[in-house]
Design an enzyme around this catalytic site. Structure first.
Site, short mmCIF file in Angstrom:
data_model
loop_
_atom_site.label_atom_id
_atom_site.label_comp_id
_atom_site.label_asym_id
_atom_site.label_seq_id
_atom_site.Cartn_x
_atom_site.Cartn_y
_atom_site.Cartn_z
N CYS A 1 9.47 0.28 9.18
CA CYS A 1 9.58 1.23 8.05
C CYS A 1 11.00 1.63 7.87
O CYS A 1 12.04 1.46 8.45
CB CYS A 1 9.25 2.63 8.49
N ILE B 1 0.91 -1.14 -0.22
CA ILE B 1 -0.17 0.07 0.11
C ILE B 1 1.05 1.40 -0.08
O ILE B 1 0.62 2.40 -0.61
CB ILE B 1 -0.92 -0.06 1.00
C1 LIG Z 1 -3.46 -3.85 3.27
C2 LIG Z 1 -2.69 -3.94 4.54
C3 LIG Z 1 -2.26 -2.76 5.16
C4 LIG Z 1 -1.47 -2.63 6.27
N1 LIG Z 1 -1.13 -1.80 6.88
C5 LIG Z 1 -0.45 -1.57 7.94
C6 LIG Z 1 -0.11 -0.16 8.53
O1 LIG Z 1 -0.29 0.91 7.86
N2 LIG Z 1 0.70 -0.01 9.94
C7 LIG Z 1 1.12 -1.45 10.46
O2 LIG Z 1 1.72 -1.14 11.54
N3 LIG Z 1 0.52 -2.52 10.00
C8 LIG Z 1 0.02 -2.70 8.79
N4 LIG Z 1 -0.50 -3.98 8.32
C9 LIG Z 1 -0.20 -5.13 9.00
C10 LIG Z 1 -1.35 -5.57 9.71
O3 LIG Z 1 -1.43 -4.84 10.80
C11 LIG Z 1 -0.75 -6.97 10.31
O4 LIG Z 1 0.28 -7.04 11.11
C12 LIG Z 1 -0.48 -7.92 9.33
O5 LIG Z 1 -1.53 -8.03 8.38
C13 LIG Z 1 -0.73 -9.54 9.95
O6 LIG Z 1 -1.90 -9.76 10.45
P1 LIG Z 1 -3.07 -10.36 9.65
O7 LIG Z 1 -2.38 -11.69 9.37
O8 LIG Z 1 -4.18 -10.77 10.52
O9 LIG Z 1 -3.52 -9.39 8.58
C14 LIG Z 1 -1.35 -4.17 7.13
C15 LIG Z 1 -1.69 -5.01 6.49
C16 LIG Z 1 -2.52 -5.09 5.36
C17 LIG Z 1 -2.90 -6.52 4.94
#
Ligand SMILES: Cc1cc2nc3c(=O)[nH]c(=O)nc-3n(C[C@H](O)[C@H](O)[C@H](O)COP(=O)(O)O)c2cc1C
Length: 300
Positions: free
Chosen positions: A129, A71
């Site tokens: 980051c 993203i």
């Molecule tokens: C589309 C998308 C955008 C994300 N944007 C962020 C973000 O802006 N900041 C962040 O710390 N993690 C971000 N993440 C990571 C999620 O918060 C999470 O740590 C990660 O997806 C693992 O969890 P899940 O398997 O339940 O998705 C993003 C994940 C996805 C899929």
């Protein structure tokens, strides 16, 4: 009587389910599906000091057992967030966590100073980051670099501080210990795993940046193992993240040592996922005759 409340760094959550950063926007769209006051908490889309347009090209790609995303931290910037999104979030009777990203330590520090002046409940520092002053290497890879940013943020931060760990840390336990020593009140783990997908007919990587972040059920066993190891090593509360699709996954994370969890990718598949998971946890506890999460936390 079952009680799903959990207190993390002085902040009370009505249940352990938090919507994960970047997968729940600022809550408005999801509030059309269920009252977001049902959530234990909500972590906002990653905020940066200045507005970001995000990456070009493909941004989300489905893969076996999960999704990949690139993203590029699209967000309106801290000031616009405080003015336009925070009033709605603050009216929602759930814990609001501001997820903060930056490319320099100064950016993190100024963003946190701005958030100090608001009604935000907690700050979650996203250290996955690139650090532009260290040649783009992620803050979350080396313990010394992470420790430096957490120390500087801790000096100014007046809110409870969660540090969100990257699975790319060279040594996860050492990383967790350094962040706690530098002042983290809680840790959340993990962020997405760097991954690659190729379009064999175009003979090109799917994503313009070549690699992208992998999330969803395929990462759960690895993330769960990391939560287990980190929870044994540090004394602060752990928020488990990675591949949670239903209440059973949450119970696994709690048994592995997590105090609460974040649900990410599941929200894209079923916008009611968090609400259903909260109900499932209550039913499970009832059925098993367990009255508090503490009874099963870290039993593995
Ligand atoms: C589309 C998308 C955008 C994300 N944007 C962020 C973000 O802006 N900041 C962040 O710390 N993690 C971000 N993440 C990571 C999620 O918060 C999470 O740590 C990660 O997806 C693992 O969890 P899940 O398997 O339940 O998705 C993003 C994940 C996805 C899929």
């Amino acid at each position: 009587m079952i009680d799903t409340k959990v207190n993390i760094a002085g902040v009370e959550f009505k249940n352990p389910v938090i919507a994960a950063s970047g997968t729940f926007g600022f809550g408005r769209e999801f509030s059309e599906y269920f009252p977001i006051s049902k959530l234990g908490g909500l972590s906002t889309k990653g905020l940066t000091l200045r507005q970001r347009e995000g990456n070009k090209g493909v941004r989300i790609h489905e893969t076996t057992g999960g999704i990949m995303n690139s993203i590029g931290l699209q967000n309106p910037g801290i000031d616009a967030f405080i003015e336009e999104e925070l009033p709605f979030l603050n009216s929602q009777d759930t814990v609001i966590i501001a997820n903060v990203s930056g490319n320099t330590i100064e950016e993190y520090v100024i963003s946190v100073e701005k958030l100090n002046q608001t009604e935000i409940d907690m700050i979650e520092l996203n250290i996955s980051c690139p650090n532009v002053k260290e040649g783009g290497i992620s803050f979350g890879t080396k313990a010394e670099i992470a420790s430096n940013v957490v120390t500087q943020v801790r000096k100014v931060c007046q809110k409870s501080l969660i540090v969100k760990l990257s699975p790319s840390a060279e040594n996860m336990v050492e990383m967790a210990e350094s962040c706690v020593e530098a002042g983290a009140d809680a840790l959340s783990l993990v962020n997405t795993f760097p991954a690659l997908a190729i379009d064999i007919s175009k003979k090109k990587a799917i994503f313009d940046n070549i690699t992208a972040g992998l999330s969803g059920p395929c990462i759960k066993p690895i993330a769960l193992r990391m939560v287990y190891e980190v929870s044994k090593a540090v004394d602060v509360p752990i928020i488990g993240i990675g591949g949670i699709m239903d209440y059973r996954d949450v119970i696994e994370y709690i048994m592995a040592g997590a105090w609460a969890v974040q649900v990410g990718t599941a929200n894209f598949i079923n916008p009611n996922a968090c609400a259903e998971i909260i109900e499932g946890i209550e039913e499970y506890l009832q059925k098993e005759g367990i009255s508090t999460l503490e009874e099963i936390r870290g039993i593995i």
